[in-house]
Design a protein around this motif. Structure first.
Motif, PDB file in Angstrom:
ATOM      1  N   LYS A  58       7.747   2.963  -2.393  1.00  0.00           N
ATOM      2  CA  LYS A  58       7.423   3.976  -1.397  1.00  0.00           C
ATOM      3  C   LYS A  58       6.722   3.358  -0.191  1.00  0.00           C
ATOM      4  CE  LYS A  58       7.785   8.418  -0.749  1.00  0.00           C
ATOM      5  NZ  LYS A  58       7.620   8.262   0.709  1.00  0.00           N
ATOM      6  N   GLY A  59       6.459   2.067  -0.257  1.00  0.00           N
ATOM      7  CA  GLY A  59       5.780   1.411   0.851  1.00  0.00           C
ATOM      8  C   GLY A  59       4.282   1.342   0.644  1.00  0.00           C
ATOM      9  N   GLY A  60       3.579   0.836   1.647  1.00  0.00           N
ATOM     10  CA  GLY A  60       2.154   0.609   1.525  1.00  0.00           C
ATOM     11  C   GLY A  60       1.891  -0.781   0.989  1.00  0.00           C
ATOM     12  N   TYR A  61       0.702  -1.288   1.279  1.00  0.00           N
ATOM     13  CA  TYR A  61       0.375  -2.655   0.891  1.00  0.00           C
ATOM     14  C   TYR A  61       0.415  -2.860  -0.620  1.00  0.00           C
ATOM     15  CZ  TYR A  61      -4.267  -0.683  -0.021  1.00  0.00           C
ATOM     16  OH  TYR A  61      -5.303   0.069  -0.498  1.00  0.00           O
ATOM     17  N   ASP A  62       0.203  -1.775  -1.391  1.00  0.00           N
ATOM     18  CA  ASP A  62       0.227  -1.879  -2.855  1.00  0.00           C
ATOM     19  C   ASP A  62       1.604  -2.226  -3.400  1.00  0.00           C
ATOM     20  OD1 ASP A  62      -0.609   0.523  -1.499  1.00  0.00           O
ATOM     21  OD2 ASP A  62      -1.916   0.962  -3.182  1.00  0.00           O
ATOM     22  N   SER A  63       2.654  -1.885  -2.645  1.00  0.00           N
ATOM     23  CA  SER A  63       4.012  -2.056  -3.150  1.00  0.00           C
ATOM     24  C   SER A  63       4.580  -3.448  -2.879  1.00  0.00           C
ATOM     25  CB  SER A  63       4.935  -1.000  -2.525  1.00  0.00           C
ATOM     26  OG  SER A  63       5.060  -1.212  -1.134  1.00  0.00           O
ATOM     27  N   PRO A 103      17.140  -4.824  -9.193  1.00  0.00           N
ATOM     28  CA  PRO A 103      17.495  -4.076  -7.977  1.00  0.00           C
ATOM     29  C   PRO A 103      16.288  -3.346  -7.390  1.00  0.00           C
ATOM     30  CG  PRO A 103      19.113  -3.693  -9.698  1.00  0.00           C
ATOM     31  CD  PRO A 103      17.982  -4.432 -10.342  1.00  0.00           C
ATOM     32  N   LEU A 104      16.117  -3.491  -6.081  1.00  0.00           N
ATOM     33  CA  LEU A 104      15.010  -2.861  -5.364  1.00  0.00           C
ATOM     34  C   LEU A 104      15.552  -1.805  -4.411  1.00  0.00           C
ATOM     35  CD1 LEU A 104      12.002  -2.772  -4.375  1.00  0.00           C
ATOM     36  CD2 LEU A 104      12.639  -4.554  -2.723  1.00  0.00           C
ATOM     37  N   PHE A 105      14.964  -0.623  -4.475  1.00  0.00           N
ATOM     38  CA  PHE A 105      15.312   0.466  -3.567  1.00  0.00           C
ATOM     39  C   PHE A 105      14.042   0.911  -2.849  1.00  0.00           C
ATOM     40  CE2 PHE A 105      18.321   0.536  -7.034  1.00  0.00           C
ATOM     41  CZ  PHE A 105      19.540   0.712  -6.412  1.00  0.00           C
ATOM     42  N   LEU A 106      14.183   1.283  -1.595  1.00  0.00           N
ATOM     43  CA  LEU A 106      13.056   1.766  -0.812  1.00  0.00           C
ATOM     44  C   LEU A 106      13.252   3.235  -0.480  1.00  0.00           C
ATOM     45  CD1 LEU A 106      12.741  -1.123   1.839  1.00  0.00           C
ATOM     46  CD2 LEU A 106      11.892  -1.083  -0.520  1.00  0.00           C
ATOM     47  N   HIS A 107      12.151   3.969  -0.454  1.00  0.00           N
ATOM     48  CA  HIS A 107      12.181   5.300   0.154  1.00  0.00           C
ATOM     49  C   HIS A 107      11.160   5.315   1.277  1.00  0.00           C
ATOM     50  CE1 HIS A 107      11.186   9.514   0.966  1.00  0.00           C
ATOM     51  NE2 HIS A 107      12.478   9.666   0.803  1.00  0.00           N
ATOM     52  N   PRO A 124       9.038   3.551  10.172  1.00  0.00           N
ATOM     53  CA  PRO A 124       8.635   2.931   8.902  1.00  0.00           C
ATOM     54  C   PRO A 124       7.438   2.015   9.058  1.00  0.00           C
ATOM     55  CG  PRO A 124      10.634   1.916   9.735  1.00  0.00           C
ATOM     56  CD  PRO A 124      10.360   3.095  10.615  1.00  0.00           C
ATOM     57  N   GLY A 125       6.733   1.837   7.964  1.00  0.00           N
ATOM     58  CA  GLY A 125       5.598   0.937   7.938  1.00  0.00           C
ATOM     59  C   GLY A 125       6.039  -0.513   7.886  1.00  0.00           C
ATOM     60  N   SER A 126       5.076  -1.413   8.111  1.00  0.00           N
ATOM     61  CA  SER A 126       5.390  -2.839   8.188  1.00  0.00           C
ATOM     62  C   SER A 126       5.869  -3.396   6.854  1.00  0.00           C
ATOM     63  CB  SER A 126       4.174  -3.617   8.691  1.00  0.00           C
ATOM     64  OG  SER A 126       3.041  -3.353   7.879  1.00  0.00           O
ATOM     65  N   VAL A 127       5.338  -2.895   5.732  1.00  0.00           N
ATOM     66  CA  VAL A 127       5.760  -3.404   4.428  1.00  0.00           C
ATOM     67  C   VAL A 127       7.218  -3.047   4.163  1.00  0.00           C
ATOM     68  CG1 VAL A 127       5.426  -3.205   1.930  1.00  0.00           C
ATOM     69  CG2 VAL A 127       3.456  -3.459   3.432  1.00  0.00           C
ATOM     70  N   GLN A 128       7.617  -1.813   4.466  1.00  0.00           N
ATOM     71  CA  GLN A 128       9.007  -1.410   4.251  1.00  0.00           C
ATOM     72  C   GLN A 128       9.953  -2.232   5.131  1.00  0.00           C
ATOM     73  OE1 GLN A 128       8.876   0.057   1.466  1.00  0.00           O
ATOM     74  NE2 GLN A 128       9.509   2.185   1.815  1.00  0.00           N
ATOM     75  N   ARG A 129       9.545  -2.508   6.353  1.00  0.00           N
ATOM     76  CA  ARG A 129      10.394  -3.333   7.220  1.00  0.00           C
ATOM     77  C   ARG A 129      10.526  -4.749   6.653  1.00  0.00           C
ATOM     78  NH1 ARG A 129       8.789  -1.739  13.479  1.00  0.00           N
ATOM     79  NH2 ARG A 129       7.672   0.177  12.972  1.00  0.00           N
ATOM     80  N   LEU A 130       9.429  -5.262   6.121  1.00  0.00           N
ATOM     81  CA  LEU A 130       9.457  -6.593   5.532  1.00  0.00           C
ATOM     82  C   LEU A 130      10.365  -6.644   4.304  1.00  0.00           C
ATOM     83  CD1 LEU A 130       8.244  -9.493   5.433  1.00  0.00           C
ATOM     84  CD2 LEU A 130       6.407  -8.548   4.021  1.00  0.00           C
ATOM     85  N   LEU A 131      10.345  -5.593   3.501  1.00  0.00           N
ATOM     86  CA  LEU A 131      11.108  -5.575   2.257  1.00  0.00           C
ATOM     87  C   LEU A 131      12.580  -5.214   2.455  1.00  0.00           C
ATOM     88  CD1 LEU A 131       8.556  -3.748  -0.092  1.00  0.00           C
ATOM     89  CD2 LEU A 131       9.114  -6.192  -0.077  1.00  0.00           C
ATOM     90  N   ALA A 132      12.919  -4.623   3.583  1.00  0.00           N
ATOM     91  CA  ALA A 132      14.269  -4.106   3.802  1.00  0.00           C
ATOM     92  C   ALA A 132      15.385  -5.112   3.512  1.00  0.00           C
ATOM     93  CB  ALA A 132      14.391  -3.555   5.220  1.00  0.00           C
ATOM     94  N   PRO A 133      15.272  -6.374   3.960  1.00  0.00           N
ATOM     95  CA  PRO A 133      16.372  -7.305   3.687  1.00  0.00           C
ATOM     96  C   PRO A 133      16.615  -7.574   2.202  1.00  0.00           C
ATOM     97  CG  PRO A 133      14.947  -8.152   5.440  1.00  0.00           C
ATOM     98  CD  PRO A 133      14.238  -6.990   4.822  1.00  0.00           C
ATOM     99  N   PHE A 134      15.594  -7.312   1.369  1.00  0.00           N
ATOM    100  CA  PHE A 134      15.724  -7.568  -0.062  1.00  0.00           C
ATOM    101  C   PHE A 134      16.176  -6.327  -0.836  1.00  0.00           C
ATOM    102  CE2 PHE A 134      12.140 -10.070   1.659  1.00  0.00           C
ATOM    103  CZ  PHE A 134      12.693 -11.331   1.553  1.00  0.00           C
ATOM    104  N   ALA A 135      16.290  -5.212  -0.164  1.00  0.00           N
ATOM    105  CA  ALA A 135      16.585  -3.949  -0.847  1.00  0.00           C
ATOM    106  C   ALA A 135      18.081  -3.749  -1.016  1.00  0.00           C
ATOM    107  CB  ALA A 135      15.993  -2.782  -0.063  1.00  0.00           C
ATOM    108  N   LYS A 136      18.435  -3.140  -2.118  1.00  0.00           N
ATOM    109  CA  LYS A 136      19.833  -2.791  -2.365  1.00  0.00           C
ATOM    110  C   LYS A 136      20.223  -1.543  -1.593  1.00  0.00           C
ATOM    111  CE  LYS A 136      23.132  -2.704  -6.171  1.00  0.00           C
ATOM    112  NZ  LYS A 136      23.293  -2.860  -7.635  1.00  0.00           N
TER     113      LYS A 136
END
Length: 379
Positions: free
Chosen positions: A106-111, A124-128, A134-146
Motif C-alpha cells: 500500500k506504500g509508505g516507508y514501512d512497505s 510477485p509484488l503488486f502495488l495499490h 503517488p508517494g515516493s516509495v510506490q514510484r521506487l517500487l513500480a519497476p519491480f511490480a507485476k
C-alpha cells in the motif's frame, strides 16, 4: 491448495483498512475457488496500531517491523538508517518463514523493505496506490511490480510501462451498514437538527480542530457536531470543549454541551453509525475518506492538507471535484466560511443533487477487482 498473501503498508488508518478490505476479498475469492487462504499484515505501529487493529477486526495475522524515515533531521538519520537495516533483516526472515504467493504493498516507508525482499525471493509484488499523486516509495517500487492498482486514473502517468488498472479505492463493506438511531444514543447528541461529521484523519488535523473550537458556538447554532479529532489531540480538544461549556454556562455553553461531541477516533460500527447520521461531512482529502464519501453519497466540504507529500491531497480533491465535493483550501478557511459551505449543502434540493452526483463516481467492487486480478495472475 493453500494460498498465502502478505499485505504491507503504512501505519495510518488510510492504509490499514483498505489493506484489510483487500485481504478479505482475497480470502473470500480464494475460498470460493476451492483454496484455503492465509493473510499476514505487516508494518509499523505495534500491537495497538491501526494495522494491528485492522488485522484483529478481520481475523488476520499481524507482524510489526522496524522502518526508518528519510524526512528527518540530519542528527536522526543514523538512527533511521539503523531502523531500516533492522527492518530489512526482519523482512528477510518473515518472508522466508511465511513465503507468500504474492505481496500487496500500500506504500509508505514501512512497505519498502518487505517489497524489495519479495522481489529478492521472486515473489510477485503488486502495488495499490490510493492517491492521485503517488508517494515516493510506490514510484521506487513500480519497476519491480507485476501490476499496479490505482484509486485515481490521474496516477497512471507516474508509473511508466508498468501495467496499471484503475480499480478505485477499497472501502470496508460494513461502512454502509450504520444505524442512525444507535448513533444518536452512542454520541449523546440532540435529536431533530442536522448533524455535521468532522473527520480529521486517523491522526487528527490540528487546523480543522482549531477551526471547530474557534467557531463551535456559531457552528452549533445550526448543527450537531461529531468531531473526530485524533487520539493524541483528543485530551486538548476535550479540555477546550469543557472550558467553553463552563464559560458559556446558561447560554452558548449549554448548546455546545448538547450538540458537540469530540471523539479520538471513529472505527468500525461507530464510524458507520456516524456516517449514517451525518447530513454533511467536513474532512481532509485522504483517498480512503473520499472513497467512503462517494460510496455513501455524503455531501462534503473537503479541506486538503496543503503540505501533504507531493501535494497528493490537493490532487485527490481535484479528482473528485466533479462529483460535487466542495473544496476549501486551508489558508482560506474560517469558521464563517466553513459554515457557509455547510449551510449551502444542508439545503434539501442541493443536498439531494450533490448526493446523487457523488454516487456517479462509486467503484464499490475495488477490493474484489484487485483480488481477482491477483488470483488470476498467480494461479
Amino acid at each position: 491448495m493453500e494460498l498465502r498473501f502478505l499485505l504491507v503498508g503504512g501505519g495510518s488508518g488510510g492504509h490499514a483498512f483498505p489493506l484489510a478490505a483487500i485481504g478479505r476479498a482475497l480470502s473470500e475469492r480464494g475460498v470460493a475457488q476451492g483454496h484455503s487462504v492465509r493473510i499476514l499484515m505487516m508494518g509499523v505501529g505495534g500491537r495497538d496500531g491501526f494495522l494491528a487493529r485492522a488485522a484483529t477486526e478481520y481475523g488476520f495475522s499481524y507482524t510489526p517491523i522496524f522502518a526508518g524515515k528519510t524526512d528527518r533531521s540530519v542528527l536522526r538519520l543514523p538512527w533511521e538508517a539503523f531502523k531500516t537495516s533492522i527492518g530489512f533483516l526482519q523482512a528477510l526472515w518473515y518472508l522466508l518463514w511465511f513465503m507468500p504467493d504474492a505481496v500487496i504493498s500500500k506504500g509508505g516507508y514501512d512497505s519498502l523493505a518487505p517489497s524489495i525482499v519479495a522481489r529478492l525471493y521472486m515473489i510477485p509484488l503488486f502495488l495499490h496506490e490510493s492517491d492521485a499523486v503517488p508517494g515516493s516509495v510506490q514510484r521506487l517500487l513500480a519497476p519491480f511490480a507485476k501490476g499496479i492498482f490505482l484509486g485515481f486514473a490521474e496516477a497512471q502517468r507516474f508509473f511508466g510501462k508498468t501495467p496499471t488498472i484503475v480499480t478505485g479505492n477499497p472501502v470496508r463493506p460494513d461502512i454502509a451498514a450504520g444505524d442512525r438511531a444507535r448513533a444518536i444514543t452512542t454520541f449523546h447528541i440532540q435529536e431533530g437538527i442536522p448533524t455535521l461529521l468532522v473527520l480529521g484523519g486517523s491522526q487528527g488535523a490540528q487546523q480543522i480542530n482549531d477551526i471547530m473550537l474557534n467557531g463551535i458556538s456559531e457552528i452549533t447554532e445550526t448543527v450537531n457536531v461529531i468531531h473526530q479529532c485524533g487520539v493524541i489531540k483528543h485530551p486538548a480538544v476535550q479540555a477546550e470543549r469543557e472550558r467553553l461549556i463552563r464559560d458559556g454556562a446558561g447560554s452558548y455553553g449549554d448548546r455546545i454541551a448538547a450538540r458537540y461531541v469530540a471523539v479520538p477516533f471513529l472505527d468500525g460500527k461507530d464510524l458507520a453509525d456516524a456516517y449514517a447520521l451525518a447530513d454533511v461531512v467536513v474532512a481532509r482529502a485522504g483517498a480512503g475518506t473520499l472513497a467512503e464519501l462517494v460510496l455513501l453519497g455524503k455531501p462534503a466540504v473537503v479541506v486538503p492538507l496543503a503540505w501533504a507529500a507531493h501535494g497528493h491531497q490537493l490532487a485527490n480533491a481535484a479528482a473528485v471535484a466533479s462529483f460535487g465535493v466542495r473544496i476549501v483550501e486551508g489558508e482560506n478557511i474560517t469558521p464563517h466560511i466553513l459554515m457557509n459551505q455547510v449551510r449551502a449543502l444542508l439545503e434539501p434540493n442541493e443536498r439531494e443533487r450533490v448526493s446523487a452526483l457523488m454516487r456517479t463516481g462509486v467503484k464499490p467492487d475495488a477490493a474484489i477487482r484487485i483480488a481477482d486480478a491477483v488470483l488470476t495472475s498467480i494461479l
